[in-house]
Scaffold this motif. Structure first.
Motif, PDB file in Angstrom:
ATOM      1  N   LEU B  69      62.637 -72.990  -8.176  1.00  0.00           N
ATOM      2  CA  LEU B  69      63.866 -72.868  -8.959  1.00  0.00           C
ATOM      3  C   LEU B  69      64.983 -73.702  -8.349  1.00  0.00           C
ATOM      4  O   LEU B  69      65.794 -74.298  -9.055  1.00  0.00           O
ATOM      5  CB  LEU B  69      64.318 -71.398  -9.046  1.00  0.00           C
ATOM      6  CG  LEU B  69      63.385 -70.430  -9.789  1.00  0.00           C
ATOM      7  CD1 LEU B  69      63.967 -69.025  -9.790  1.00  0.00           C
ATOM      8  CD2 LEU B  69      63.143 -70.889 -11.220  1.00  0.00           C
ATOM      9  N   HIS B 101      66.206 -69.586 -18.415  1.00  0.00           N
ATOM     10  CA  HIS B 101      65.614 -68.264 -18.575  1.00  0.00           C
ATOM     11  C   HIS B 101      64.094 -68.386 -18.762  1.00  0.00           C
ATOM     12  O   HIS B 101      63.318 -67.663 -18.132  1.00  0.00           O
ATOM     13  CB  HIS B 101      66.257 -67.560 -19.769  1.00  0.00           C
ATOM     14  CG  HIS B 101      65.596 -66.262 -20.131  1.00  0.00           C
ATOM     15  ND1 HIS B 101      65.515 -65.203 -19.256  1.00  0.00           N
ATOM     16  CD2 HIS B 101      64.967 -65.867 -21.265  1.00  0.00           C
ATOM     17  CE1 HIS B 101      64.865 -64.198 -19.843  1.00  0.00           C
ATOM     18  NE2 HIS B 101      64.523 -64.575 -21.051  1.00  0.00           N
ATOM     19  N   GLU B 104      62.342 -69.447 -15.520  1.00  0.00           N
ATOM     20  CA  GLU B 104      62.221 -68.305 -14.618  1.00  0.00           C
ATOM     21  C   GLU B 104      61.140 -67.347 -15.122  1.00  0.00           C
ATOM     22  O   GLU B 104      60.374 -66.790 -14.343  1.00  0.00           O
ATOM     23  CB  GLU B 104      63.577 -67.597 -14.560  1.00  0.00           C
ATOM     24  CG  GLU B 104      63.792 -66.814 -13.293  1.00  0.00           C
ATOM     25  CD  GLU B 104      65.085 -66.014 -13.366  1.00  0.00           C
ATOM     26  OE1 GLU B 104      66.162 -66.607 -13.590  1.00  0.00           O
ATOM     27  OE2 GLU B 104      65.015 -64.783 -13.210  1.00  0.00           O
ATOM     28  N   TRP B 105      61.101 -67.153 -16.438  1.00  0.00           N
ATOM     29  CA  TRP B 105      60.093 -66.269 -17.035  1.00  0.00           C
ATOM     30  C   TRP B 105      58.690 -66.702 -16.609  1.00  0.00           C
ATOM     31  O   TRP B 105      57.891 -65.898 -16.131  1.00  0.00           O
ATOM     32  CB  TRP B 105      60.228 -66.284 -18.573  1.00  0.00           C
ATOM     33  CG  TRP B 105      59.224 -65.416 -19.264  1.00  0.00           C
ATOM     34  CD1 TRP B 105      57.907 -65.711 -19.531  1.00  0.00           C
ATOM     35  CD2 TRP B 105      59.434 -64.089 -19.767  1.00  0.00           C
ATOM     36  NE1 TRP B 105      57.294 -64.666 -20.176  1.00  0.00           N
ATOM     37  CE2 TRP B 105      58.212 -63.654 -20.336  1.00  0.00           C
ATOM     38  CE3 TRP B 105      60.545 -63.236 -19.808  1.00  0.00           C
ATOM     39  CZ2 TRP B 105      58.057 -62.400 -20.928  1.00  0.00           C
ATOM     40  CZ3 TRP B 105      60.398 -61.979 -20.408  1.00  0.00           C
ATOM     41  CH2 TRP B 105      59.173 -61.570 -20.953  1.00  0.00           C
ATOM     42  N   ILE B 108      58.371 -66.957 -12.480  1.00  0.00           N
ATOM     43  CA  ILE B 108      58.492 -65.709 -11.723  1.00  0.00           C
ATOM     44  C   ILE B 108      57.782 -64.551 -12.419  1.00  0.00           C
ATOM     45  O   ILE B 108      56.901 -63.921 -11.853  1.00  0.00           O
ATOM     46  CB  ILE B 108      59.980 -65.375 -11.445  1.00  0.00           C
ATOM     47  CG1 ILE B 108      60.668 -66.591 -10.805  1.00  0.00           C
ATOM     48  CG2 ILE B 108      60.093 -64.098 -10.607  1.00  0.00           C
ATOM     49  CD1 ILE B 108      61.412 -66.371  -9.554  1.00  0.00           C
ATOM     50  N   LYS B 109      58.126 -64.273 -13.669  1.00  0.00           N
ATOM     51  CA  LYS B 109      57.559 -63.080 -14.309  1.00  0.00           C
ATOM     52  C   LYS B 109      56.070 -63.229 -14.632  1.00  0.00           C
ATOM     53  O   LYS B 109      55.249 -62.394 -14.229  1.00  0.00           O
ATOM     54  CB  LYS B 109      58.365 -62.717 -15.569  1.00  0.00           C
ATOM     55  CG  LYS B 109      57.952 -61.367 -16.138  1.00  0.00           C
ATOM     56  CD  LYS B 109      58.928 -60.840 -17.150  1.00  0.00           C
ATOM     57  CE  LYS B 109      58.328 -59.643 -17.880  1.00  0.00           C
ATOM     58  NZ  LYS B 109      57.881 -58.564 -16.986  1.00  0.00           N
ATOM     59  N   TYR B 150      53.198 -64.328 -26.399  1.00  0.00           N
ATOM     60  CA  TYR B 150      54.607 -64.740 -26.367  1.00  0.00           C
ATOM     61  C   TYR B 150      54.702 -66.271 -26.339  1.00  0.00           C
ATOM     62  O   TYR B 150      55.480 -66.884 -27.081  1.00  0.00           O
ATOM     63  CB  TYR B 150      55.291 -64.120 -25.144  1.00  0.00           C
ATOM     64  CG  TYR B 150      56.745 -64.510 -24.960  1.00  0.00           C
ATOM     65  CD1 TYR B 150      57.671 -64.345 -25.983  1.00  0.00           C
ATOM     66  CD2 TYR B 150      57.198 -65.037 -23.748  1.00  0.00           C
ATOM     67  CE1 TYR B 150      58.998 -64.697 -25.812  1.00  0.00           C
ATOM     68  CE2 TYR B 150      58.527 -65.377 -23.559  1.00  0.00           C
ATOM     69  CZ  TYR B 150      59.427 -65.220 -24.593  1.00  0.00           C
ATOM     70  OH  TYR B 150      60.734 -65.575 -24.429  1.00  0.00           O
TER      71      TYR B 150
END
Lengths: 229, 229
Positions: B69, B101, B104-105, B108-109, B150
């Protein structure tokens, strides 16, 4: 087409990332309407704003900006240049990378190693009527000392964590530390330089609304709101 | 004081975050010296560069820039403006927030829900001689479908994940997806729009060096390097 931009912040009082954004809004003197969001309720309307279901979310007019790391870049891009000398990023790109690294360290790593677990076990679970897991709490508490020693070391080297001037890194760290301090988990005498650094941050007007927050599950220690602790 | 900046990237072939940075370096045509780093070895010299002990780390001359990031913001700030129309951020700050966003999704997620666990259990543990935990693998695999749906939905709405133009979000997602695909975990017929999007990305010259990577623990499925899969 200029209109008065209205900000709404969805937050939780013991979410470090939410506190971080509130501190930045206060520093940049941006008025925002605050809405308390309880992540564990998985509110449909909130999930429509942020599929991850996590706070903070900053609504600007109708558009959600999700997550502390994204929000601070957005605030910096849209508000930072107007702040001149009080902008919270250094000029040099490598110095900015260092500030970003530290911000991520405190908002993500420190949070995942310590704060998130304590808040979840002691507050979120209690709200849902579940028993806290003593094992998880013990592990999280064992991580406090090395992290705080690192913070103490950072505070020893420079006036501010990212170097000579106040930056986003200071607010990221202070937000997380303030949550741990609220829970009475910090033995300040062990970290004298971090304590001095935190006292300087805690005295800023931007910190006032954070320190006056309270939740019914936990009462903070007496020194928590004391600026000369 | 202008000198030729030399980049060195510490990476691992199955780290999504490392692949992401390699894709960006390739897109921006920045030559970098690659060094394979095995996080689990906790090499002292590497910990001195990044206390968190994680890849990727980009060394620019002597200064480390740590974490995907932070590295992409650094590359954007220092290289992006020179790229004009091929810059990987949109012009509008709210659109940039959306790209951040999504990045990062996926980095990281998606990574924490799925990829990290599969790589750890099947590759890192094997290198260290430990047995994989079938329970962790099962949980991670159960998370693939909602995440890929998604991604499929995002690919249905626009040509590129962040909107009308190619952005950092596409490379963040493609890096993670490429690791899962290497491990043979993607049932592409279930996600037709994501498949079309991925085929477009996979065909870019920046992807070539990624697809030719291999590790001895796992052989990828036949379709993995096929651009028309």
């Amino acid at each position: 087409m200029k209109e008065d931009v209205k900000f709404t912040l969805f937050h939780h009082p013991l979410s470090s990332a939410s506190r971080y954004v509130r501190l930045l809004l206060n520093e940049y003197q941006i008025a925002a309407h605050l809405i308390k969001e309880y992540e564990w309720q998985k509110r449909k309307e909130f999930l429509a704003l942020n599929l991850a279901g996590t706070v903070p979310v900053l609504l600007t007019n109708e558009t959600p900006v999700c997550g502390a790391l994204v929000i601070y870049e957005f605030l910096d891009e849209t508000q930072g240049p107007l702040k001149n000398h009080s902008r919270l990023f250094p000029q040099n790109p490598l110095a900015r990378a260092h500030v970003r690294h530290l911000s991520e360290w405190f908002l993500i790593k420190f949070e995942n190693d310590i704060t998130r677990h304590l808040v979840k076990e002691r507050v979120y679970k209690q709200e849902g009527g579940a028993a806290p897991d003593a094992n998880i709490i013990r592990k999280a508490i064992a991580n406090i000392r090395p992290h705080m020693e690192y913070l103490n070391w950072l505070s020893t080297n420079h006036n501010w964590l990212g170097g000579a001037s106040l930056s986003y890194a200071d607010f990221a760290a202070a937000a997380t530390v303030s949550v741990l301090d609220y829970m009475g988990e910090l033995q300040w005498p062990l970290y004298p330089m971090a304590k001095e650094w935190y006292a300087r941050l805690k005295s800023r007007p931007s910190f006032r609304s954070i320190l006056s927050d309270s939740i019914h599950e936990i009462t903070p220690p007496i020194h928590y709101t004391n600026l000369d602790f």
